[in-house]
Enzyme design. Structure first.
Site, mmCIF file in Angstrom:
data_model
loop_
_atom_site.group_PDB
_atom_site.id
_atom_site.type_symbol
_atom_site.label_atom_id
_atom_site.label_comp_id
_atom_site.label_asym_id
_atom_site.label_seq_id
_atom_site.Cartn_x
_atom_site.Cartn_y
_atom_site.Cartn_z
ATOM 1 N N CYS A 2 0.863 -1.168 0.000
ATOM 2 C CA CYS A 2 0.000 0.000 0.000
ATOM 3 C C CYS A 2 0.907 1.228 0.000
ATOM 4 O O CYS A 2 2.095 1.131 0.241
ATOM 5 C CB CYS A 2 -0.867 0.026 1.250
ATOM 6 S SG CYS A 2 -1.852 -1.467 1.421
ATOM 7 N N ARG A 27 1.455 1.535 -5.937
ATOM 8 C CA ARG A 27 1.674 0.562 -4.859
ATOM 9 C C ARG A 27 0.395 -0.183 -4.486
ATOM 10 O O ARG A 27 0.431 -1.142 -3.713
ATOM 11 C CB ARG A 27 2.211 1.279 -3.613
ATOM 12 C CG ARG A 27 3.515 1.992 -3.841
ATOM 13 C CD ARG A 27 3.954 2.706 -2.582
ATOM 14 N NE ARG A 27 4.324 1.753 -1.550
ATOM 15 C CZ ARG A 27 5.552 1.305 -1.355
ATOM 16 N NH1 ARG A 27 6.537 1.743 -2.109
ATOM 17 N NH2 ARG A 27 5.825 0.441 -0.405
ATOM 18 N N TRP A 75 -3.852 -1.877 -1.358
ATOM 19 C CA TRP A 75 -3.866 -3.151 -2.070
ATOM 20 C C TRP A 75 -4.323 -4.161 -1.017
ATOM 21 O O TRP A 75 -3.600 -4.472 -0.081
ATOM 22 C CB TRP A 75 -2.469 -3.497 -2.589
ATOM 23 C CG TRP A 75 -2.428 -4.698 -3.462
ATOM 24 C CD1 TRP A 75 -2.627 -4.739 -4.813
ATOM 25 C CD2 TRP A 75 -2.135 -6.053 -3.058
ATOM 26 N NE1 TRP A 75 -2.493 -6.027 -5.274
ATOM 27 C CE2 TRP A 75 -2.193 -6.855 -4.225
ATOM 28 C CE3 TRP A 75 -1.845 -6.670 -1.846
ATOM 29 C CZ2 TRP A 75 -1.971 -8.229 -4.209
ATOM 30 C CZ3 TRP A 75 -1.615 -8.043 -1.826
ATOM 31 C CH2 TRP A 75 -1.680 -8.801 -3.000
ATOM 32 N N ASN A 101 0.889 0.439 6.160
ATOM 33 C CA ASN A 101 1.334 -0.433 5.078
ATOM 34 C C ASN A 101 2.045 -1.609 5.734
ATOM 35 O O ASN A 101 2.912 -1.409 6.580
ATOM 36 C CB ASN A 101 2.299 0.333 4.164
ATOM 37 C CG ASN A 101 2.901 -0.566 3.100
ATOM 38 O OD1 ASN A 101 2.290 -1.556 2.697
ATOM 39 N ND2 ASN A 101 4.091 -0.220 2.648
ATOM 40 N N GLY A 102 1.662 -2.834 5.372
ATOM 41 C CA GLY A 102 2.277 -4.017 5.969
ATOM 42 C C GLY A 102 1.205 -4.979 6.431
ATOM 43 O O GLY A 102 0.042 -4.869 6.018
ATOM 44 N N GLU A 478 10.616 -13.923 -19.154
ATOM 45 C CA GLU A 478 10.305 -12.522 -18.873
ATOM 46 C C GLU A 478 9.337 -11.945 -19.908
ATOM 47 O O GLU A 478 8.406 -11.212 -19.552
ATOM 48 C CB GLU A 478 11.617 -11.713 -18.815
ATOM 49 C CG GLU A 478 11.469 -10.226 -18.607
ATOM 50 C CD GLU A 478 10.740 -9.830 -17.325
ATOM 51 O OE1 GLU A 478 10.432 -10.692 -16.489
ATOM 52 O OE2 GLU A 478 10.464 -8.622 -17.178
ATOM 53 N N LYS A 482 5.701 -10.435 -18.920
ATOM 54 C CA LYS A 482 5.364 -9.046 -19.277
ATOM 55 C C LYS A 482 4.007 -8.996 -19.956
ATOM 56 O O LYS A 482 3.155 -8.193 -19.639
ATOM 57 C CB LYS A 482 6.462 -8.531 -20.214
ATOM 58 C CG LYS A 482 6.908 -7.157 -20.110
ATOM 59 C CD LYS A 482 7.722 -6.734 -18.922
ATOM 60 C CE LYS A 482 7.329 -7.271 -17.611
ATOM 61 N NZ LYS A 482 8.138 -7.087 -16.501
ATOM 62 N N GLU A 485 0.974 -10.115 -17.518
ATOM 63 C CA GLU A 485 0.624 -9.258 -16.381
ATOM 64 C C GLU A 485 -0.076 -7.968 -16.801
ATOM 65 O O GLU A 485 -0.872 -7.427 -16.040
ATOM 66 C CB GLU A 485 1.820 -8.979 -15.471
ATOM 67 C CG GLU A 485 2.871 -8.056 -16.013
ATOM 68 C CD GLU A 485 3.999 -7.810 -15.032
ATOM 69 O OE1 GLU A 485 3.768 -7.778 -13.830
ATOM 70 O OE2 GLU A 485 5.140 -7.635 -15.494
ATOM 71 N N HIS A 501 7.426 -32.603 -25.196
ATOM 72 C CA HIS A 501 7.131 -33.476 -24.054
ATOM 73 C C HIS A 501 5.755 -33.185 -23.462
ATOM 74 O O HIS A 501 5.469 -33.601 -22.338
ATOM 75 C CB HIS A 501 8.234 -33.342 -22.998
ATOM 76 C CG HIS A 501 9.566 -33.788 -23.506
ATOM 77 N ND1 HIS A 501 9.856 -35.099 -23.806
ATOM 78 C CD2 HIS A 501 10.671 -33.086 -23.832
ATOM 79 C CE1 HIS A 501 11.089 -35.188 -24.267
ATOM 80 N NE2 HIS A 501 11.608 -33.972 -24.296
ATOM 81 N N LYS A 600 2.994 -2.720 -7.292
ATOM 82 C CA LYS A 600 4.412 -2.618 -7.645
ATOM 83 C C LYS A 600 5.308 -3.315 -6.630
ATOM 84 O O LYS A 600 6.227 -4.026 -6.990
ATOM 85 C CB LYS A 600 4.783 -1.137 -7.736
ATOM 86 C CG LYS A 600 6.218 -0.871 -8.144
ATOM 87 C CD LYS A 600 6.431 -1.183 -9.589
ATOM 88 C CE LYS A 600 7.840 -0.879 -10.049
ATOM 89 N NZ LYS A 600 8.120 -1.583 -11.318
HETATM 90 O O1 M6R Z 1 10.677 -5.130 -6.430
HETATM 91 P P1 M6R Z 1 11.068 -6.513 -6.828
HETATM 92 O O2 M6R Z 1 12.034 -6.525 -7.970
HETATM 93 O O3 M6R Z 1 11.563 -7.340 -5.683
HETATM 94 O O4 M6R Z 1 9.735 -7.172 -7.360
HETATM 95 C C1 M6R Z 1 9.698 -8.513 -7.734
HETATM 96 C C2 M6R Z 1 8.430 -8.829 -8.472
HETATM 97 O O5 M6R Z 1 7.316 -8.577 -7.674
HETATM 98 C C3 M6R Z 1 8.310 -8.015 -9.760
HETATM 99 O O6 M6R Z 1 9.393 -8.221 -10.609
HETATM 100 C C4 M6R Z 1 7.000 -8.393 -10.507
HETATM 101 O O7 M6R Z 1 7.100 -9.682 -11.016
HETATM 102 C C5 M6R Z 1 6.716 -7.373 -11.605
HETATM 103 N N1 M6R Z 1 5.312 -7.121 -11.644
HETATM 104 C C6 M6R Z 1 7.125 -7.822 -12.944
HETATM 105 O O8 M6R Z 1 6.879 -6.880 -13.925
#
Ligand code: M6R
Length: 605
Positions: A2, A27, A75, A101-102, A478, A482, A485, A501, A600
C-alpha cells in the site's frame, strides 16, 4: 503493498495528500482515503477504487479542511476493497486515525482481547487493531501510547497516526516496511517512498526498523525502540519531479521502456575504468566461495536466471537460481562458503527479504542488487550494488529488469577476473560489449513502430507461447510474464526443447508462438522447434539477430535486433518483447500502468 503519506504544516493538507496518493497509486489502487485533524476533530474521506474517486469526493466536500493529515492507497490483504476496509481507520472514540502499510500477523489475538473490553471493530482489516489498541493505551501521552502499541505488534508496518487532541502532530513508525520523512520549511511530510514527496522537498530522512518519528510543522524528532531520542542524517535526492512524471508519454511503462539506454548507461559507466570493471562497493574475496545462489521474485528472478547462465559460464562456479518464496521454506543447503545474490527493484519484496534472512542464518554472505536506495534489502545485505535505473513507477518492470541483468553481467565479469577464470582477451571483449549495450538498446527501441504493427496483428490471440533455448529461454520467461501481467492474455514460456514433451498438444491452427532466436549456438535446434509448431498450424513471430536471413523463411514475422555477445543477448532481446506486451495491452484496452490485482511492491507474503 500500500502507499501511505502524511503532511503537517501551514497549507491545507487535503490537496497535498491527494497529490502524494496519486504518485503512490502504483503501490495499490483498490481503495483510498485521507484523514485530517481540524480543531479538535478528525475528518475522514474514503472511496473504493482509484484515487481519482477519492479526489471527486474531496472536491464535493468543501469543508474538508485541516493542515495536518494522513492518506493511504490500498492493495487489499485483509478484507475486500470497500469504503469500510479502506484506510485511514479511526479509533472507536474518534480520537485517533491511522494509515498502515504491511501486515499485522497477531491482529486476531489483539482484536479478541480488545473486544473483551467492549471495543467494537468496524472493518475486517488487520490495521484497525493498531488504532484501537493505541486509543486503549492512551493516557494523555500520544508518543508513549504509540510506543506501547507497536511493542505489541508482530509482522510488518509503516504507520502514520494523527490525534484529535494533538493538533499538528503526526507520529510515524516502521518495521520491515519502507517509510521516509520529508523535511520542508515550516512543513514536514512522510511517505512510503520518495515519489510522493519529491515535488515538495528533496531533503529526506530514511526511517529504520524500530524507530518512531514525531513530526510537527517546525521539526521532526526521532526515537529508538526504547524511546531515546536519536539523530538521523538528511539525504538529498538527486532526481527531480520529471523522473516521477510521464514526461509526455501516455504511460509510465512506455516512458520507462524508452529510458533504458540512459538507465543502462547510468548503471554501467561509473563502474568501468580503463577497460576494467570496478565494483568499489564490493570488498569480497571471491575465492572464499564454492557456490552461488540467486534468489528473487517475478522479473527479478528472471534476471537471476540470466545471471546464473552468465556467472556459471564466466566463473565456472555452480550457480542456482530459485524463487524466493520457495527458497525461504526449503531449508537450503548453504554455509559460509556460499554467496547469495538477492535481486529486487523495490528492495522491499517480503519473500525476498525472508529468503535473504534464511540464507544469512545459514552463514551465507549476501550481495543485493537493488534499485531503490536505502530500501530494506539494501540495508540488510552485506554488500549492495545499485542499479541506477531511477524511479520505476509502472507495475510491470522494464528498465528495472535490464539494469539488473547488466549488473549481474558486470558482476560476473568482475568475479571471473578475481577468480582468474577468464582470459584477458575475453574480459576486455565482454567489457567492450557491455559498454555498447546502451547504444544497442537504443537500436532495439527503434523497432517501436514495427513492434506496434506486430501487436496490432496478433493482439487477439487468447493464448500464446514464448519459446527459446538457454539465454533465449530465460528471456522467454520474462517476455511471457510481461505480456500476461498487463494484457491478461494467457501466455506460457517454454524451453523450446520441452515442447514435444507435452505442451505441443496445445498448439493448434492460428496459435501465436513467439520464438526467441538470438542465442545462436542453439539456433538450428530452435529452428527445428519452429518447424514443429508451424507444422501444427501455429503462427510464429521470431526475434532474431540482424543479419539472420534463414529465420525469414521459417517465421511468419521477424523482429531483428542488434547482434551482441551471447551472454548479453537478454538485455537487447527483451526490449521488443516489452514493447510487444505494451502495445498488445493497449490494443486490448487494459490499464497498463496499474494492471488488475497487482501492485508494484509486494511487501506481503
Ligand atoms: O521489487 P522486486 O524486484 O523485488 O519485485 C519482484 C516482483 O514482484 C516483480 O518483478 C514483478 O514480477 C513485476 N510485476 C514484474 O513486472
Amino acid at each position: 503493498m500500500c502507499g501511505i503519506t502524511g503532511y503537517t504544516g501551514f497549507n491545507q493538507a487535503g490537496p497535498i495528500l491527494l497529490e502524494g496518493l496519486k504518485r503512490l497509486e502504483y503501490r495499490g489502487y483498490d481503495s483510498a482515503g485521507i484523514a485530517v485533524q481540524d480543531e479538535s476533530e478528525i475528518k475522514m474521506l474514503k472511496a473504493t477504487g482509484k484515487v481519482s474517486h477519492l479526489v471527486e469526493k474531496f472536491e464535493a466536500t468543501p469543508d474538508f479542511t485541516g493542515v495536518c493529515g494522513i492518506g493511504h492507497t490500498r492493495w487489499a490483504t485483509h478484507g475486500i476493497p470497500s469504503d469500510t476496509n479502506a484506510h485511514p481507520h479511526l479509533s472507536a472514540d474518534g480520537k485517533f486515525a491511522v494509515v498502515h502499510n504491511g501486515i499485522i500477523e497477531n491482529f486476531a489475538e489483539i482484536r479478541a482481547e480488545l473486544q473483551k473490553y467492549g471495543i467494537e471493530f468496524k472493518s475486517e482489516t488487520d490495521t484497525e487493531v493498531i488504532v484501537q489498541l493505541l486509543a486503549y493505551n492512551y493516557k494523555g501521552n500520544f508518543k508513549m501510547a504509540l510506543m506501547k502499541t507497536i511493542a505489541r505488534l508482530e509482522g510488518s508496518y509503516a504507520i502514520g497516526v494523527i490525534s484529535a487532541d494533538h493538533p499538528g502532530t503526526i507520529l510515524a513508525a516502521r518495521l520491515s516496511s519502507p517509510l521516509i520523512i520529508g523535511i520542508g520549511i515550516g512543513e514536514n511530510y512522510f511517505a512510503s517512498d520518495i515519489t510522493a514527496l519529491v515535488s515538495n522537498t528533496k531533503n529526506v530522512i530514511d526511517m529504520d526498523d524500530g524507530e518512531v518519528a514525531e513530526i510537527t510543522p517546525e521539526e521532526v524528532k526521532f526515537y529508538d525502540h526504547a524511546g531515546r531520542e536519536i539523530n538521523k542524517e538528511i539525504r538529498h535526492i538527486t532526481w527531480d519531479i520529471a523522473s516521477a512524471e510521464k514526461s509526455g508519454y501516455e504511460h509510465f511503462m512506455l516512458k520507462e521502456i524508452m529510458e533504458q539506454p540512459q538507465a543502462l548507461k547510468a548503471t554501467i559507466e561509473p563502474r568501468v575504468k580503463d577497460e576494467s570493471i570496478v565494483l568499489d562497493e564490493l570488498n569480497l574475496d571471491m575465492k572464499k566461495f564454492n557456490r552461488i545462489h540467486i534468489t528473487a521474485c517475478g522479473s527479478a528472478y528472471h534476471a537471476g536466471c540470466v545471471g546464473r547462465g552468465i556467472i556459471e559460464s564466466l566463473c565456472r562456479i555452480p550457480v542456482e537460481a530459485e524463487v524466493a518464496s520457495e527458497l525461504r521454506y526449503r531449508d537450503p543447503i548453504m554455509d559460509e562458503k556460499t554467496l547469495v545474490i538477492v535481486i529486487s527493484q523495490s528492495g522491499e519484496t517480503a519473500d525476498t527479504i525472508a529468503a535473504m534472512k534464511e540464507c544469512r542464518s545459514k552463514g551465507a554472505t549476501i550481495l543485493a542488487i537493488v534499485n531503490v536506495v536505502g530500501s530494506s534489502i539494501a540495508k540488510l545485505a552485506d554488500y549492495c550494488l545499485y542499479t541506477w535505473a531511477g524511479p520505476e513507477i509502472a507495475v510491470a518492470t522494464t528498465k528495472g529488469y535490464t539494469t539488473q541483468v547488466v549488473l549481474l553481467a558486470m558482476f560476473a565479469v568482475w568475479a571471473a577476473g578475481e577468480m582468474k577464470t577468464i582470459s584477458q582477451g575475453a574480459y576486455i571483449s565482454m567489457v567492450k560489449d557491455i559498454m555498447r549495450l546502451p547504444e544497442r538498446a537504443q537500436r532495439a527501441l527503434d523497432l517501436n513502430s514495427r513492434v506496434k504493427t506486430m501487436a496490432e496483428k496478433y493482439f487477439d490471440n487468447s493464448s500464446l507461447f514464448f519459446i527459446g533455448r538457454n539465454m533465449d529461454y530465460a528471456v522467454a520467461l520474462e517476455g511471457s510474464l510481461k505480456l500476461k501481467e498487463i494484457s491478461y492474455l494467457h501466455s506460457e514460456a517454454y524451453a523450446a526443447g520441452e515442447l514435444k514433451h507435452g505442451t505441443i498438444a496445445l498448439i493448434e491452427p492460428g496459435r501465436l508462438v513467439v520464438a526467441l532466436c538470438c542465442y545462436e549456438k542453439l539456433l538450428d535446434k530452435t529452428i527445428s522447434n519452429i518447424q514443429q509448431v508451424k507444422a501444427r498450424g501455429a503462427r510464429v513471430l521470431a526475434v532474431a539477430h540482424e543479419g539472420n536471413r534463414a529465420i525469414f523463411t521459417e517465421a511468419d514475422d521477424v523482429l531483428s535486433v542488434p547482434v551482441t555477445d551471447p551472454l548479453l543477448v537478454p538485455v537487447i532481446e527483451i526490449i521488443p518483447l516489452q514493447l510487444f506486451a505494451y502495445y498488445v495491452a493497449k490494443k486490448n484496452g487494459c490499464d497498463i500502468d496499474k494492471p488488475k490485482n497487482l501492485a508494484k511492491s509486494v511487501t506481503v507474503e
